[in-house]
Design a protein around this motif. Structure first.
Motif, PDB file in Angstrom:
ATOM      1  N   GLY A 107       0.817  -1.203   0.000  1.00 55.69           N
ATOM      2  CA  GLY A 107       0.000   0.000   0.000  1.00 55.69           C
ATOM      3  C   GLY A 107       0.851   1.253   0.000  1.00 55.69           C
ATOM      4  N   MET A 108       0.222   2.375   0.339  1.00 56.14           N
ATOM      5  CA  MET A 108       0.910   3.659   0.375  1.00 56.14           C
ATOM      6  C   MET A 108       1.612   3.838   1.712  1.00 56.14           C
ATOM      7  SD  MET A 108      -1.975   6.130  -1.248  1.00 56.14           S
ATOM      8  CE  MET A 108      -2.700   5.807  -2.862  1.00 56.14           C
ATOM      9  N   HIS A 109       2.849   4.276   1.657  1.00 58.90           N
ATOM     10  CA  HIS A 109       3.585   4.599   2.880  1.00 58.90           C
ATOM     11  C   HIS A 109       3.247   6.013   3.336  1.00 58.90           C
ATOM     12  CE1 HIS A 109       6.793   4.646   5.815  1.00 58.90           C
ATOM     13  NE2 HIS A 109       7.287   5.740   5.260  1.00 58.90           N
ATOM     14  N   CYS A 110       3.248   6.958   2.413  1.00 64.34           N
ATOM     15  CA  CYS A 110       2.859   8.326   2.723  1.00 64.34           C
ATOM     16  C   CYS A 110       2.583   9.079   1.425  1.00 64.34           C
ATOM     17  CB  CYS A 110       3.929   9.056   3.544  1.00 64.34           C
ATOM     18  SG  CYS A 110       5.548   9.141   2.752  1.00 64.34           S
ATOM     19  N   ILE A 111       1.941  10.226   1.558  1.00 67.89           N
ATOM     20  CA  ILE A 111       1.576  11.049   0.405  1.00 67.89           C
ATOM     21  C   ILE A 111       1.947  12.497   0.694  1.00 67.89           C
ATOM     22  CG2 ILE A 111      -0.314  11.894  -1.044  1.00 67.89           C
ATOM     23  CD1 ILE A 111      -1.814   9.344  -0.439  1.00 67.89           C
ATOM     24  N   PHE A 112       2.578  13.156  -0.289  1.00 67.54           N
ATOM     25  CA  PHE A 112       2.863  14.586  -0.201  1.00 67.54           C
ATOM     26  C   PHE A 112       2.052  15.286  -1.293  1.00 67.54           C
ATOM     27  CE2 PHE A 112       6.680  12.442   1.351  1.00 67.54           C
ATOM     28  CZ  PHE A 112       6.860  13.068   2.576  1.00 67.54           C
ATOM     29  N   ASP A 113       1.147  16.165  -0.867  1.00 68.72           N
ATOM     30  CA  ASP A 113       0.307  16.866  -1.840  1.00 68.72           C
ATOM     31  C   ASP A 113       0.334  18.366  -1.620  1.00 68.72           C
ATOM     32  OD1 ASP A 113      -1.040  16.934   0.515  1.00 68.72           O
ATOM     33  OD2 ASP A 113      -2.898  16.040  -0.226  1.00 68.72           O
ATOM     34  N   ASN A 114       1.467  18.875  -1.099  1.00 69.59           N
ATOM     35  CA  ASN A 114       1.583  20.307  -0.831  1.00 69.59           C
ATOM     36  C   ASN A 114       1.948  21.106  -2.070  1.00 69.59           C
ATOM     37  OD1 ASN A 114       4.080  18.868  -0.616  1.00 69.59           O
ATOM     38  ND2 ASN A 114       5.048  20.752   0.076  1.00 69.59           N
ATOM     39  N   CYS A 115       2.372  20.434  -3.132  1.00 73.73           N
ATOM     40  CA  CYS A 115       2.772  21.131  -4.358  1.00 73.73           C
ATOM     41  C   CYS A 115       1.561  21.300  -5.276  1.00 73.73           C
ATOM     42  CB  CYS A 115       3.880  20.354  -5.069  1.00 73.73           C
ATOM     43  SG  CYS A 115       4.608  21.229  -6.457  1.00 73.73           S
ATOM     44  N   HIS A 152      17.326   3.901  -1.566  1.00 75.60           N
ATOM     45  CA  HIS A 152      18.529   3.081  -1.516  1.00 75.60           C
ATOM     46  C   HIS A 152      18.238   1.694  -0.945  1.00 75.60           C
ATOM     47  CE1 HIS A 152      22.790   2.135  -1.198  1.00 75.60           C
ATOM     48  NE2 HIS A 152      22.605   1.797   0.063  1.00 75.60           N
ATOM     49  N   GLY A 153      17.335   1.626   0.026  1.00 79.75           N
ATOM     50  CA  GLY A 153      16.978   0.332   0.605  1.00 79.75           C
ATOM     51  C   GLY A 153      16.093  -0.514  -0.279  1.00 79.75           C
ATOM     52  N   GLU A 154      15.590   0.064  -1.374  1.00 77.36           N
ATOM     53  CA  GLU A 154      14.794  -0.628  -2.380  1.00 77.36           C
ATOM     54  C   GLU A 154      13.481  -1.184  -1.837  1.00 77.36           C
ATOM     55  OE1 GLU A 154      17.471  -3.523  -4.011  1.00 77.36           O
ATOM     56  OE2 GLU A 154      18.485  -2.053  -5.259  1.00 77.36           O
ATOM     57  N   ASN A 155      13.017  -0.621  -0.710  1.00 77.70           N
ATOM     58  CA  ASN A 155      11.717  -1.036  -0.168  1.00 77.70           C
ATOM     59  C   ASN A 155      10.652   0.034  -0.362  1.00 77.70           C
ATOM     60  OD1 ASN A 155      13.084   0.635   1.727  1.00 77.70           O
ATOM     61  ND2 ASN A 155      11.616   0.056   3.298  1.00 77.70           N
ATOM     62  N   LEU A 156      11.034   1.203  -0.874  1.00 81.09           N
ATOM     63  CA  LEU A 156      10.089   2.280  -1.123  1.00 81.09           C
ATOM     64  C   LEU A 156      10.224   2.758  -2.565  1.00 81.09           C
ATOM     65  CD1 LEU A 156      10.517   4.450   2.117  1.00 81.09           C
ATOM     66  CD2 LEU A 156       8.721   2.773   1.649  1.00 81.09           C
ATOM     67  N   LEU A 157       9.086   3.003  -3.182  1.00 82.58           N
ATOM     68  CA  LEU A 157       9.033   3.553  -4.532  1.00 82.58           C
ATOM     69  C   LEU A 157       8.237   4.849  -4.487  1.00 82.58           C
ATOM     70  CD1 LEU A 157       9.379   3.305  -7.686  1.00 82.58           C
ATOM     71  CD2 LEU A 157       7.152   2.150  -7.665  1.00 82.58           C
ATOM     72  N   ALA A 158       8.800   5.915  -5.026  1.00 84.89           N
ATOM     73  CA  ALA A 158       8.104   7.192  -5.079  1.00 84.89           C
ATOM     74  C   ALA A 158       7.662   7.468  -6.511  1.00 84.89           C
ATOM     75  CB  ALA A 158       8.999   8.319  -4.590  1.00 84.89           C
ATOM     76  N   SER A 159       6.472   8.026  -6.658  1.00 86.05           N
ATOM     77  CA  SER A 159       5.942   8.390  -7.979  1.00 86.05           C
ATOM     78  C   SER A 159       5.275   9.751  -7.882  1.00 86.05           C
ATOM     79  CB  SER A 159       4.949   7.331  -8.486  1.00 86.05           C
ATOM     80  OG  SER A 159       3.887   7.151  -7.561  1.00 86.05           O
ATOM     81  N   SER A 160       5.355  10.530  -8.959  1.00 88.17           N
ATOM     82  CA  SER A 160       4.787  11.878  -8.972  1.00 88.17           C
ATOM     83  C   SER A 160       3.910  12.064 -10.197  1.00 88.17           C
ATOM     84  CB  SER A 160       5.908  12.923  -8.969  1.00 88.17           C
ATOM     85  OG  SER A 160       6.684  12.823 -10.150  1.00 88.17           O
ATOM     86  N   ASP A 161       2.959  12.982 -10.109  1.00 91.33           N
ATOM     87  CA  ASP A 161       2.046  13.190 -11.235  1.00 91.33           C
ATOM     88  C   ASP A 161       1.951  14.668 -11.610  1.00 91.33           C
ATOM     89  OD1 ASP A 161       0.198  14.434  -9.492  1.00 91.33           O
ATOM     90  OD2 ASP A 161      -0.825  12.558  -9.079  1.00 91.33           O
ATOM     91  N   SER A 162       1.184  14.933 -12.643  1.00 94.74           N
ATOM     92  CA  SER A 162       1.080  16.287 -13.193  1.00 94.74           C
ATOM     93  C   SER A 162       0.225  17.207 -12.339  1.00 94.74           C
ATOM     94  CB  SER A 162       0.500  16.218 -14.611  1.00 94.74           C
ATOM     95  OG  SER A 162      -0.778  15.602 -14.609  1.00 94.74           O
ATOM     96  N   VAL A 220       4.462   7.737  -1.999  1.00 94.01           N
ATOM     97  CA  VAL A 220       5.533   6.800  -1.654  1.00 94.01           C
ATOM     98  C   VAL A 220       4.879   5.458  -1.336  1.00 94.01           C
ATOM     99  CG1 VAL A 220       7.478   6.312  -0.142  1.00 94.01           C
ATOM    100  CG2 VAL A 220       6.949   8.677  -0.753  1.00 94.01           C
ATOM    101  N   TRP A 221       5.208   4.453  -2.145  1.00 93.16           N
ATOM    102  CA  TRP A 221       4.632   3.122  -2.018  1.00 93.16           C
ATOM    103  C   TRP A 221       5.580   2.222  -1.232  1.00 93.16           C
ATOM    104  CZ3 TRP A 221      -0.121   2.871  -4.555  1.00 93.16           C
ATOM    105  CH2 TRP A 221      -0.346   3.835  -5.540  1.00 93.16           C
TER     106      TRP A 221
END
Length: 483
Positions: free
Chosen positions: A164-172, A460-470, A476-477
């Motif tokens: 699932g999602m680890h956290c979300i940043f939507d301040n931008c 670096h730990g390869e346990n988290l993947l971050a993705s961004s959108d338009s 952060v997954w």
């Protein structure tokens, strides 16, 4: 328990019925007691009694078709009955959680089925869950038009599963064009946007924004961390390169250019060198301490992406016409010289991603990933003894897009033989592909963004993947642990 694919219904209904009467539920007490009794081991083995299992299946098969259609039309949070049931069963099985408690209020409660199964053509039911990882290992696929015994289809465990999602940043509020984790760091994340802002966050508990670096007046095109994560060098469409001290959140140096600065990287061996590609068809080697250009090399088109090998002796750069160049660099003086121009790419579109990997399980050597704006992905082997000569191994065509969507290598899996990559997409999903299997390359996808996904990056730990959108959202997954 006997396999369902070989089970047949009893020859006669235990409950008596007339030839003209509609089938009714059995009322015979002996039949009901047999169906409802708990499974008992047979005398010859410890497995449940086969007659009991068969009767239970026979009873379930007598459910009216309306119940099946009702389940197919059921919706919750925009997801179907299957996804919701799989989500609940995964939590009961191994505690595979849904969204993190640190999700923003507007996005809390989202859940996603990790297995890459689809509800478009069929609805599925879980038949077996791996007790160790809680990941779906086999499902039963049943067509909505079928009345015959179920068709059993075995699905392999997805190569990259997420809890699932680890956290979300939507301040931008502007499109996030590029994001990266810090070097040798699993909890520092930075992302740049089209409004010129650069945001530095920490994703460890609790996730928070550390600094918001304001100085660029136009789109952030690229940035890079120094080896100790104390500095960030960024480039922009405003024709400048800026160096930031993260702890203070201040810009300590500005290097002005004559054209848009499109890609940037610290030299991995000599961190006093910055390599910058620009729209003026150049790669400049800049002294980090003084801000002076110590060397440059010229190309045929604008340099849109670059990466450096682990030795610091070779730069790989892509241009606006889809060509990839190999450039030799002196780690001490910063002098640059062109080595090869690769013409094996069929794409004539701008290169959005160049990524070097030291070793590949498929190629058994150093490899390079290239992604073009028109959706073409290329996978090369590198001849290091021939000054970076590239040999095309395979390619993959994705849907064309107007966005500068980026791609990335996925972490190596010791039990997997493919070459996996992750990429954004114009349909708001994050896709995982196996370049070694072009006919069945998509192995998984993540759904959660509401607009085209542009950037992807692993920590670096390869346990988290971050993705961004338009729309400016960064997710952060959290990757599931694999055995």
């Amino acid at each position: 328990m006997a396999d369902d694919s070989t089970v047949s219904a009893p020859a006669a209904d235990p409950a008596p019925a007339s030839a003209t009467a509609k089938p009714s539920r059995p009322t015979d007490p002996d039949f009901l007691s047999c169906v409802l009794q708990p499974p008992t081991p047979s005398s010859s083995s410890s497995r449940p009694d086969a007659d009991y299992a068969a009767l239970r299946r026979f009873l379930l098969r007598r459910k009216p078709p309306s119940a099946l259609h009702h389940r197919m039309e059921w919706r919750c949070n925009g997801k179907g009955y299957v996804a919701h049931r799989n989500f609940l069963l995964r939590r009961l099985d191994g505690g595979a959680a849904s969204s993190s408690a640190h999700s923003t209020p507007g996005n809390s409660g989202r859940w996603f089925a990790a297995p890459a199964t689809s509800e478009v053509d069929s609805w599925s039911s879980i038949r077996d869950l791996r007790s160790n990882s809680g990941v779906l290992s086999r499902t039963v696929s049943v067509s909505s038009k079928q009345s015959e015994p179920e068709r059993h289809v075995r699905f392999a465990e997805p190569a990259y599963s997420f809890v699932g999602m680890h956290c979300i940043f939507d301040n931008c509020k502007a499109s996030v064009t590029i994001l990266k984790f810090g070097r040798a760091s699993s909890d520092v994340l930075a992302y740049g946007s089209s409004d010129g802002s650069l945001t530095v966050c920490q994703v460890s508990d609790p996730p928070s924004v550390l600094q918001k670096l304001i100085g660029h007046s136009k789109d952030i095109t690229d940035f890079d961390f120094s080896s100790n994560n104390q500095y960030i060098a960024s480039c922009s469409m405003d024709k400048t390169v800026r160096v930031w001290e993260i702890s203070k959140g201040t810009c300590i140096r500005v290097v002005y250019g004559v054209s848009s600065q499109l890609c940037i990287s610290f030299h991995p061996v000599n961190n006093n060198l910055l390599l910058v590609g620009n729209a003026n068809r150049e790669i400049n080697a800049i002294n980090f301490s003084t801000g002076r250009v110590v060397s440059k090399v010229t190309f045929d088109n604008a340099v849109t992406a670059l990466d450096i090998d682990h030795t610091g002796q070779l730069i790989f750069a892509g241009d606006a016409q889809g060509y990839i160049y190999s450039i030799s660099v002196n780690s001490h003086t910063g002098s640059l010289s062109r080595s090869h121009k690769n013409k094996s790419c069929k794409s004539k579109s701008s290169i959005t991603t160049i990524q070097y990997r030291t070793f590949s399980l498929v190629a058994r050597c150093s490899v390079l990933l290239s992604c073009a704006q028109d959706g073409n992905l290329y996978f090369f082997s590198i001849a290091t003894n021939a000054q970076g000569y590239l040999t095309l191994i395979c390619s993959l065509k994705l849907a064309s897009t107007v966005q500068n969507i980026r791609a990335s290598f996925c972490p190596l899996l010791s039990l997997e033989k493919g070459e996996f990559i992750v990429t954004g997409s114009g349909d708001s999903n994050v896709y995982f592909y196996d370049l070694a299997r072009p006919k069945n390359s998509c192995v998984n996808k993540l759904q959660g963004h509401g607009s085209p996904v542009i950037g992807v990056a692993w920590n670096h730990g390869e346990n988290l993947l971050a993705s961004s959108d338009s729309d400016g959202t960064v997710i952060v997954w959290k990757r599931a642990k694999s055995n």
